[in-house]
Design a protein around this motif. Structure first.
Motif, PDB file in Angstrom:
ATOM      1  N   GLY A 173       0.852  -1.189   0.000  1.00  0.00           N
ATOM      2  CA  GLY A 173       0.000   0.000   0.000  1.00  0.00           C
ATOM      3  C   GLY A 173       0.882   1.232   0.000  1.00  0.00           C
ATOM      4  O   GLY A 173       2.112   1.140   0.155  1.00  0.00           O
ATOM      5  N   ASN A 174       0.248   2.382  -0.173  1.00  0.00           N
ATOM      6  CA  ASN A 174       1.024   3.634  -0.211  1.00  0.00           C
ATOM      7  C   ASN A 174       0.238   4.717   0.519  1.00  0.00           C
ATOM      8  O   ASN A 174      -0.115   5.739  -0.042  1.00  0.00           O
ATOM      9  N   LEU A 175      -0.056   4.427   1.814  1.00  0.00           N
ATOM     10  CA  LEU A 175      -0.923   5.320   2.582  1.00  0.00           C
ATOM     11  C   LEU A 175      -0.349   6.726   2.711  1.00  0.00           C
ATOM     12  O   LEU A 175      -1.088   7.692   2.814  1.00  0.00           O
ATOM     13  N   SER A 176       0.970   6.854   2.727  1.00  0.00           N
ATOM     14  CA  SER A 176       1.577   8.183   2.884  1.00  0.00           C
ATOM     15  C   SER A 176       1.449   9.005   1.602  1.00  0.00           C
ATOM     16  O   SER A 176       1.567  10.219   1.629  1.00  0.00           O
ATOM     17  N   GLY A 177       1.240   8.316   0.466  1.00  0.00           N
ATOM     18  CA  GLY A 177       1.184   9.021  -0.810  1.00  0.00           C
ATOM     19  C   GLY A 177       2.561   9.398  -1.353  1.00  0.00           C
ATOM     20  O   GLY A 177       2.669  10.007  -2.417  1.00  0.00           O
ATOM     21  N   GLU A 178       3.628   9.022  -0.636  1.00  0.00           N
ATOM     22  CA  GLU A 178       5.000   9.305  -1.117  1.00  0.00           C
ATOM     23  C   GLU A 178       5.206   8.647  -2.480  1.00  0.00           C
ATOM     24  O   GLU A 178       4.821   7.495  -2.669  1.00  0.00           O
ATOM     25  N   GLU A 179       5.856   9.380  -3.403  1.00  0.00           N
ATOM     26  CA  GLU A 179       6.025   8.785  -4.731  1.00  0.00           C
ATOM     27  C   GLU A 179       7.346   8.049  -4.873  1.00  0.00           C
ATOM     28  O   GLU A 179       7.555   7.283  -5.808  1.00  0.00           O
ATOM     29  N   ASN A 180       8.275   8.309  -3.961  1.00  0.00           N
ATOM     30  CA  ASN A 180       9.577   7.638  -4.047  1.00  0.00           C
ATOM     31  C   ASN A 180       9.951   7.076  -2.689  1.00  0.00           C
ATOM     32  O   ASN A 180       9.671   7.674  -1.657  1.00  0.00           O
ATOM     33  N   ILE A 181      10.609   5.917  -2.725  1.00  0.00           N
ATOM     34  CA  ILE A 181      11.110   5.333  -1.483  1.00  0.00           C
ATOM     35  C   ILE A 181      12.624   5.447  -1.533  1.00  0.00           C
ATOM     36  O   ILE A 181      13.249   5.040  -2.517  1.00  0.00           O
ATOM     37  N   LEU A 182      13.207   6.009  -0.471  1.00  0.00           N
ATOM     38  CA  LEU A 182      14.666   6.148  -0.447  1.00  0.00           C
ATOM     39  C   LEU A 182      15.283   5.034   0.388  1.00  0.00           C
ATOM     40  O   LEU A 182      14.984   4.890   1.568  1.00  0.00           O
ATOM     41  N   VAL A 183      16.107   4.214  -0.246  1.00  0.00           N
ATOM     42  CA  VAL A 183      16.789   3.135   0.467  1.00  0.00           C
ATOM     43  C   VAL A 183      18.259   3.182   0.081  1.00  0.00           C
ATOM     44  O   VAL A 183      18.585   3.321  -1.106  1.00  0.00           O
ATOM     45  N   ASN A 184      19.107   3.046   1.080  1.00  0.00           N
ATOM     46  CA  ASN A 184      20.536   3.048   0.797  1.00  0.00           C
ATOM     47  C   ASN A 184      20.899   1.744   0.089  1.00  0.00           C
ATOM     48  O   ASN A 184      20.682   0.658   0.637  1.00  0.00           O
ATOM     49  N   PRO A 185      21.449   1.823  -1.136  1.00  0.00           N
ATOM     50  CA  PRO A 185      21.756   0.587  -1.868  1.00  0.00           C
ATOM     51  C   PRO A 185      22.702  -0.336  -1.098  1.00  0.00           C
ATOM     52  O   PRO A 185      22.612  -1.553  -1.207  1.00  0.00           O
ATOM     53  N   ARG A 186      23.577   0.259  -0.266  1.00  0.00           N
ATOM     54  CA  ARG A 186      24.532  -0.577   0.494  1.00  0.00           C
ATOM     55  C   ARG A 186      23.780  -1.510   1.443  1.00  0.00           C
ATOM     56  O   ARG A 186      24.183  -2.640   1.667  1.00  0.00           O
ATOM     57  N   THR A 187      22.647  -1.019   2.003  1.00  0.00           N
ATOM     58  CA  THR A 187      21.854  -1.853   2.904  1.00  0.00           C
ATOM     59  C   THR A 187      21.361  -3.089   2.163  1.00  0.00           C
ATOM     60  O   THR A 187      21.402  -4.201   2.672  1.00  0.00           O
ATOM     61  N   LEU A 188      20.866  -2.838   0.941  1.00  0.00           N
ATOM     62  CA  LEU A 188      20.312  -3.951   0.164  1.00  0.00           C
ATOM     63  C   LEU A 188      21.407  -4.964  -0.163  1.00  0.00           C
ATOM     64  O   LEU A 188      21.208  -6.178  -0.054  1.00  0.00           O
ATOM     65  N   ILE A 189      22.579  -4.446  -0.529  1.00  0.00           N
ATOM     66  CA  ILE A 189      23.680  -5.339  -0.947  1.00  0.00           C
ATOM     67  C   ILE A 189      24.260  -6.067   0.275  1.00  0.00           C
ATOM     68  O   ILE A 189      24.303  -7.300   0.320  1.00  0.00           O
ATOM     69  N   ASP A 190      24.653  -5.278   1.290  1.00  0.00           N
ATOM     70  CA  ASP A 190      25.337  -5.883   2.448  1.00  0.00           C
ATOM     71  C   ASP A 190      24.432  -6.857   3.201  1.00  0.00           C
ATOM     72  O   ASP A 190      24.894  -7.859   3.729  1.00  0.00           O
ATOM     73  N   ASN A 191      23.132  -6.527   3.274  1.00  0.00           N
ATOM     74  CA  ASN A 191      22.223  -7.360   4.086  1.00  0.00           C
ATOM     75  C   ASN A 191      21.351  -8.291   3.247  1.00  0.00           C
ATOM     76  O   ASN A 191      20.426  -8.899   3.778  1.00  0.00           O
ATOM     77  N   ASP A 192      21.613  -8.332   1.960  1.00  0.00           N
ATOM     78  CA  ASP A 192      20.874  -9.253   1.077  1.00  0.00           C
ATOM     79  C   ASP A 192      19.351  -9.073   1.240  1.00  0.00           C
ATOM     80  O   ASP A 192      18.610 -10.008   1.551  1.00  0.00           O
ATOM     81  N   ILE A 193      18.910  -7.820   1.062  1.00  0.00           N
ATOM     82  CA  ILE A 193      17.483  -7.490   1.244  1.00  0.00           C
ATOM     83  C   ILE A 193      16.773  -7.506  -0.110  1.00  0.00           C
ATOM     84  O   ILE A 193      17.298  -6.986  -1.101  1.00  0.00           O
ATOM     85  N   LYS A 194      15.579  -8.090  -0.117  1.00  0.00           N
ATOM     86  CA  LYS A 194      14.795  -8.115  -1.367  1.00  0.00           C
ATOM     87  C   LYS A 194      13.556  -7.236  -1.183  1.00  0.00           C
ATOM     88  O   LYS A 194      12.900  -7.338  -0.147  1.00  0.00           O
ATOM     89  N   ILE A 195      13.264  -6.400  -2.159  1.00  0.00           N
ATOM     90  CA  ILE A 195      12.058  -5.560  -2.078  1.00  0.00           C
ATOM     91  C   ILE A 195      11.120  -5.935  -3.222  1.00  0.00           C
ATOM     92  O   ILE A 195      11.565  -6.060  -4.371  1.00  0.00           O
ATOM     93  N   SER A 196       9.848  -6.138  -2.906  1.00  0.00           N
ATOM     94  CA  SER A 196       8.888  -6.452  -3.974  1.00  0.00           C
ATOM     95  C   SER A 196       7.529  -5.863  -3.608  1.00  0.00           C
ATOM     96  O   SER A 196       7.370  -5.249  -2.551  1.00  0.00           O
TER      97      SER A 196
END
Ligand SMILES: NC(=O)c1ccc[n+]([C@@H]2O[C@H](COP(=O)([O-])OP(=O)(O)OC[C@H]3O[C@@H](n4cnc5c(N)ncnc54)[C@H](OP(=O)(O)O)[C@@H]3O)[C@@H](O)[C@H]2O)c1
Length: 325
Positions: A236-259
């Motif tokens: 869902g997108n209750l806040s109405g924010e159009e962009n999500i800011l995530v540090n790419p290093r977090t995704l790489i170092d911690n093997d995080i998947k977003i879907s």
């Protein structure tokens, strides 16, 4: 028949008299009894372009009063059903709705019209979350906007099948309400220690999936403290924010998947048999301990007030449009 329309794009809701639709092959005509205001309805209202024909309302309940050609339409004739809309020009916020027979499901005798009107979108989504948890061996789950109707179902199901749920809310009274109703893990996203607490408890419980329907500016920080290998699923997108800011290093170092999660896509993937099993499970739950809070009931003529009441306090319960036809 009477149906709800937008007065102008982005404007108020009004009721107009229009011709009652006639079901074609594979379709049924439902005399509507009740329909909730859901966040997805508000999103559709914001995007509606052809306001001359758009009738809002994605789910509801009623009785099938006319059937087009086909076996399923004939089978549903005279039945009390939960139904969802197929066409933008025929939504549930009307006295009658024409929809595909495949989008109607008979209601269990113990489920009344009001509860039945909310038995598709949220209950099936809650079941979907636990299918995902089981498929991917998540030992516990995290859910945001947890004071919502869906959040309460997720907590209930988690307790039933022994998968702990970490509930995130944004007001201290919501923490108290959820704890009073038996939730063990509740975090307030406005508390100064929120991110730290989320990290600690998600590691303790091995909660490796975060279901988020808010997309607030905090999301990046929340993701950074999840256990390594976690999945983040945006539904869902209750806040109405159009962009999500995530540090790419977090995704790489911690093997995080977003879907993303969309019930329609999940149902398609599940196939007919699994969907029937899920609907029967919803019927069973709604016949026993799954009761959705209703904070207000309004006639179609008061659709604008209904939406305003809902927006003033979304966690107080669902607002229903109740039809008198
Ligand atoms: N993807 C799918 O297929 C699917 C299916 C079903 C539901 N959903 C989504 O699930 C979510 C819950 O639906 P629902 O019908 O259960 O909702 P609901 O009962 O109507 O309640 C909405 C909840 O969202 C909270 N909220 C609103 N704006 C927020 C924000 N900016 N930040 C944090 N929390 C906020 C409200 O809390 P306050 O009282 O604090 O405002 C309230 O608890 C919605 O986003 C809906 O679109 C998605």
């Amino acid at each position: 028949m009477k149906a709800v329309f937008l007065e102008k794009p982005g404007g108020n809701l009004v009721v107009r008299e229009v011709k009652t639709p006639v079901p074609g092959p594979g379709e049924v005509l439902v005399r509507m009894k009740a329909a909730p205001v859901n966040p997805s309805d508000l999103a559709k209202l914001r995007k509606a372009d052809d306001i001359t024909t758009f009738i809002p309302g994605l789910e509801g309940s009623g009785t099938v009063v006319a059937a087009g050609k086909g076996l399923l339409p004939r089978l549903w004739m005279g039945k009390r059903v939960a139904c969802s809309s197929e066409y933008p020009y025929s939504g549930t916020w009307a006295e009658y709705m024409v929809t595909k027979a495949g989008k109607c499901f008979p209601l269990a005798a113990k489920v009344d019209d009001e509860q039945g009107s909310m038995s598709l979108v949220n209950p099936l989504t809650a079941l979907g979350f636990f299918e995902i948890a089981k498929e991917n061996h998540h030992k516990a789950i995290i859910n945001n906007a947890a004071a919502s109707a869906l959040g309460r179902m997720v907590e209930l199901l988690g307790r039933k099948i022994n998968i702990p749920v970490i509930n995130i809310v944004r007001k201290s009274e919501q923490v108290n309400n959820l704890k009073r109703s038996g939730s063990k893990y509740v975090l307030d996203s406005t508390a100064p220690s929120f991110i730290e607490d989320l990290g600690k408890i998600s590691h303790e419980l091995s909660a490796t999936v975060l279901f988020d329907s808010t997309c607030t500016g905090q999301l990046g920080k929340m993701i950074s403290v999840l256990p390594s290998g976690s999945s983040v699923i945006i539904y869902g997108n209750l806040s109405g924010e159009e962009n999500i800011l995530v540090n790419p290093r977090t995704l790489i170092d911690n093997d995080i998947k977003i879907s993303g999660f969309f019930l329609g896509a999940r149902s398609k993937k599940n196939g007919m048999l699994k969907n029937i099993i899920n609907l029967r499970e919803v019927g069973r739950l709604m016949s026993s301990d799954l009761k959705i809070n209703v904070q207000g009931r309004f006639p179609l003529e008061m659709a604008q007030e209904a939406v305003e009441t809902y927006l003033a306090d979304m966690s107080a319960g669902k607002v229903l449009l109740v039809m008198q036809a």
